[in-house]
Design a protein around this motif. Sequence first.
Motif, PDB file in Angstrom:
ATOM      1  N   ASP A 176       0.878  -1.174   0.000  1.00 34.41           N
ATOM      2  CA  ASP A 176       0.000   0.000   0.000  1.00 34.41           C
ATOM      3  C   ASP A 176       0.916   1.224   0.000  1.00 34.41           C
ATOM      4  O   ASP A 176       1.406   1.655   1.041  1.00 34.41           O
ATOM      5  CB  ASP A 176      -0.865  -0.029   1.264  1.00 34.41           C
ATOM      6  N   TRP A 177       1.172   1.791  -1.182  1.00 30.13           N
ATOM      7  CA  TRP A 177       2.224   2.789  -1.389  1.00 30.13           C
ATOM      8  C   TRP A 177       1.641   4.197  -1.345  1.00 30.13           C
ATOM      9  O   TRP A 177       0.758   4.539  -2.124  1.00 30.13           O
ATOM     10  CB  TRP A 177       2.895   2.506  -2.727  1.00 30.13           C
ATOM     11  N   LEU A 178       2.160   5.017  -0.422  1.00 36.39           N
ATOM     12  CA  LEU A 178       1.719   6.399  -0.281  1.00 36.39           C
ATOM     13  C   LEU A 178       2.889   7.347  -0.492  1.00 36.39           C
ATOM     14  O   LEU A 178       3.896   7.259   0.220  1.00 36.39           O
ATOM     15  CB  LEU A 178       1.164   6.654   1.122  1.00 36.39           C
ATOM     16  N   ALA A 187      -5.364  10.923  -1.879  1.00 34.04           N
ATOM     17  CA  ALA A 187      -5.869  10.736  -3.242  1.00 34.04           C
ATOM     18  C   ALA A 187      -5.427   9.386  -3.762  1.00 34.04           C
ATOM     19  O   ALA A 187      -4.278   8.971  -3.561  1.00 34.04           O
ATOM     20  CB  ALA A 187      -5.354  11.840  -4.158  1.00 34.04           C
ATOM     21  N   ALA A 188      -6.326   8.698  -4.427  1.00 33.39           N
ATOM     22  CA  ALA A 188      -6.025   7.379  -4.969  1.00 33.39           C
ATOM     23  C   ALA A 188      -4.975   7.475  -6.066  1.00 33.39           C
ATOM     24  O   ALA A 188      -4.764   8.543  -6.658  1.00 33.39           O
ATOM     25  CB  ALA A 188      -7.303   6.751  -5.527  1.00 33.39           C
ATOM     26  N   PRO A 189      -4.288   6.362  -6.370  1.00 34.35           N
ATOM     27  CA  PRO A 189      -3.289   6.373  -7.456  1.00 34.35           C
ATOM     28  C   PRO A 189      -3.918   6.773  -8.781  1.00 34.35           C
ATOM     29  O   PRO A 189      -5.070   6.439  -9.067  1.00 34.35           O
ATOM     30  CB  PRO A 189      -2.794   4.923  -7.496  1.00 34.35           C
ATOM     31  N   SER A 190      -3.146   7.484  -9.598  1.00 31.50           N
ATOM     32  CA  SER A 190      -3.655   7.919 -10.896  1.00 31.50           C
ATOM     33  C   SER A 190      -3.711   6.768 -11.893  1.00 31.50           C
ATOM     34  O   SER A 190      -4.454   6.822 -12.867  1.00 31.50           O
ATOM     35  CB  SER A 190      -2.776   9.038 -11.458  1.00 31.50           C
ATOM     36  N   SER A 191      -2.917   5.733 -11.659  1.00 32.43           N
ATOM     37  CA  SER A 191      -2.922   4.561 -12.534  1.00 32.43           C
ATOM     38  C   SER A 191      -2.274   3.396 -11.799  1.00 32.43           C
ATOM     39  O   SER A 191      -1.654   3.571 -10.741  1.00 32.43           O
ATOM     40  CB  SER A 191      -2.166   4.842 -13.843  1.00 32.43           C
ATOM     41  N   ARG A 192      -2.407   2.225 -12.347  1.00 28.79           N
ATOM     42  CA  ARG A 192      -1.835   1.028 -11.747  1.00 28.79           C
ATOM     43  C   ARG A 192      -0.310   1.166 -11.647  1.00 28.79           C
ATOM     44  O   ARG A 192       0.342   1.627 -12.583  1.00 28.79           O
ATOM     45  CB  ARG A 192      -2.190  -0.199 -12.595  1.00 28.79           C
ATOM     46  N   GLY A 193       0.239   0.775 -10.512  1.00 35.48           N
ATOM     47  CA  GLY A 193       1.673   0.846 -10.320  1.00 35.48           C
ATOM     48  C   GLY A 193       2.169   2.179  -9.817  1.00 35.48           C
ATOM     49  O   GLY A 193       3.373   2.368  -9.634  1.00 35.48           O
TER      50      GLY A 193
END
Length: 266
Positions: A180-182, A248-254
């Motif tokens: 879970d990368w922030l 804010a959620a990730p803008s894209s996978r990875g």
Amino acid sequence: MLLVLPPSEGKTSAPRGAPPLDLDTLTFPGLTEPRAAVLDALGRVSAHRDALELLEVGASLADEVERNTRLRTAPAAPASRVYSGVLYAAAGLGRLRGPAAERAATSVVVISALFGALTPADRVPAYRLAMQTLPGLGPLAAHWRDPLAAALADRASGDVVVDCRSGPYVAAWRPPADADWLAVRVEQLRAGGRVVVSHHAKHTRGVLARHLLTRRGGRRAEPRDAAAVLRAARSLVGSHGVVDVELAAPSSRGRAATLTLVLGDL
């Protein structure tokens, strides 16, 4: 929780008489060979007559570059004391005691252009090197990418990674897909809008790091996912100039989710 920090441009030399660097004692022994390669290449470049140009630094840093030529014999101290810039002054890793110090020992990793990855207790000398292209070795982010992926995969897998690094250091290591990368971002209210700030950003990231490490409750207080990090960070609102915290959620996978700490108009 894995708290990932950048190194500090500002460094404090270990006291004279302190034991020198010993690569075999550093955490993540799988990095010993690539560490030695960077150490040797940096020594050669720093001894070159065009060392300042090659390392992309100004004349005011000539003494620090010359110091790079003798890093294997220079006195070493814990990274928590050698790194002494704005972020580290606010985080105060070297001043932690008791459970907070124990938490830092297992939860903090510094991504370094010279050493790859370090824990606060790893003993290193003061040095001058950014995550750049090093003549004779090539781009350092590429040099470290595979070794760091192997060294940190198990530690980061399935955990929340609170990432305080800048772009060049992110290029050297990205957490595995199941982490879970922030990414921590700092903005400031100014003239009715919000702007990204530099000096205050480093300080605020250090404040956040210390807050996450010193919260009461022992291991139970350590965040296990992004939502828990957000709740912990929101308790800073009203102190240290923090007026709001957003996730804010990730803008894209990875990609990383973004934890934004908003500062008032200072």
